[in-house]
Design an enzyme around this catalytic site. Structure first.
Site, mmCIF file in Angstrom:
data_model
loop_
_atom_site.group_PDB
_atom_site.id
_atom_site.type_symbol
_atom_site.label_atom_id
_atom_site.label_comp_id
_atom_site.label_asym_id
_atom_site.label_seq_id
_atom_site.Cartn_x
_atom_site.Cartn_y
_atom_site.Cartn_z
ATOM 1 C CG ASP A 17 39.752 39.412 35.188
ATOM 2 O OD1 ASP A 17 39.809 38.171 35.162
ATOM 3 O OD2 ASP A 17 40.601 40.143 34.659
ATOM 4 C CG ASP A 19 45.882 37.251 36.038
ATOM 5 O OD1 ASP A 19 46.401 37.428 37.145
ATOM 6 O OD2 ASP A 19 46.005 36.203 35.392
ATOM 7 C CG ASP A 129 41.601 42.936 32.612
ATOM 8 O OD1 ASP A 129 40.938 41.941 32.949
ATOM 9 O OD2 ASP A 129 42.835 42.890 32.438
#
Length: 183
Positions: A17, A19, A129
């Site tokens: 991922d 961001d 996250d």
């Protein structure tokens, strides 16, 4: 080869991922969303952030305005336009999250493919996250290392194969990947 923390064989590919995992951008989202809500005398909190994380932008914006009771004052679309304009000024200043550069460089130097190509999902390790990203990867049959924000309630950790505080804590050899040379 010993089983990985997910109970599957060695990993051959990884997916990241971006961001909040590779780039430290979550603080920008928080700052912008707090500023927008302040105009309506509302506060941005972690229960709202958790509901928004990992969703498509328009879905997250609907959650944002509806959960705050401001849908009559600000449409999801207008929220997105305003938020994105503010974020575009901030993103160029984002920095790598701790351990991100080291891990990506290491995997690249060892020839470990980062995404791409037709692959067996059981040989893919996803770094994520957001709880929704973890769930999506697990539903696809992939292994997941979650590196959540420390403020995220631990109940959101349950679907991950491994939860770390930072990418600096990741041990590639535990997943059948080459170990760091400076370990």
């Amino acid at each position: 080869m010993a089983a990985t923390p997910s109970g599957k064989g060695p990993i051959t590919h990884v997916v990241f991922d971006m961001d909040g995992l590779l780039l430290d951008t979550e603080k920008f989202y928080d700052e912008v969303q707090e500023a927008i809500l302040a105009r309506y005398n509302k506060r941005y909190d972690w229960s709202l952030k958790a509901k928004m994380m990992g969703k498509k932008a328009i879905e997250a914006s609907r959650v944002f305005v509806e959960e705050n009771g401001i849908s009559g004052l600000l449409s999801p679309e207008d929220f997105l336009v305003e938020r994105e304009a503010m974020l575009q000024n901030m993103f160029p200043t984002s920095e790598l999250m701790p351990g991100a550069g080291r891990l990506v460089k290491h995997l690249h130097s060892k020839g470990i493919p980062i995404a791409g190509g037709p692959i067996d999902p059981e040989k893919v390790l996803v770094f994520e996250d957001a709880p929704s990203g973890v769930l999506a990867a697990k539903n696809a049959g992939m292994s997941v290392v979650m590196v959540p924000d420390a403020r995220l309630d631990i109940s959101y950790h349950k679907n991950a194969d491994l939860v770390l505080n930072s990418l600096t804590d990741f041990k590639p050899e535990g997943w059948g990947l080459p170990p760091f040379e400076d370990a």
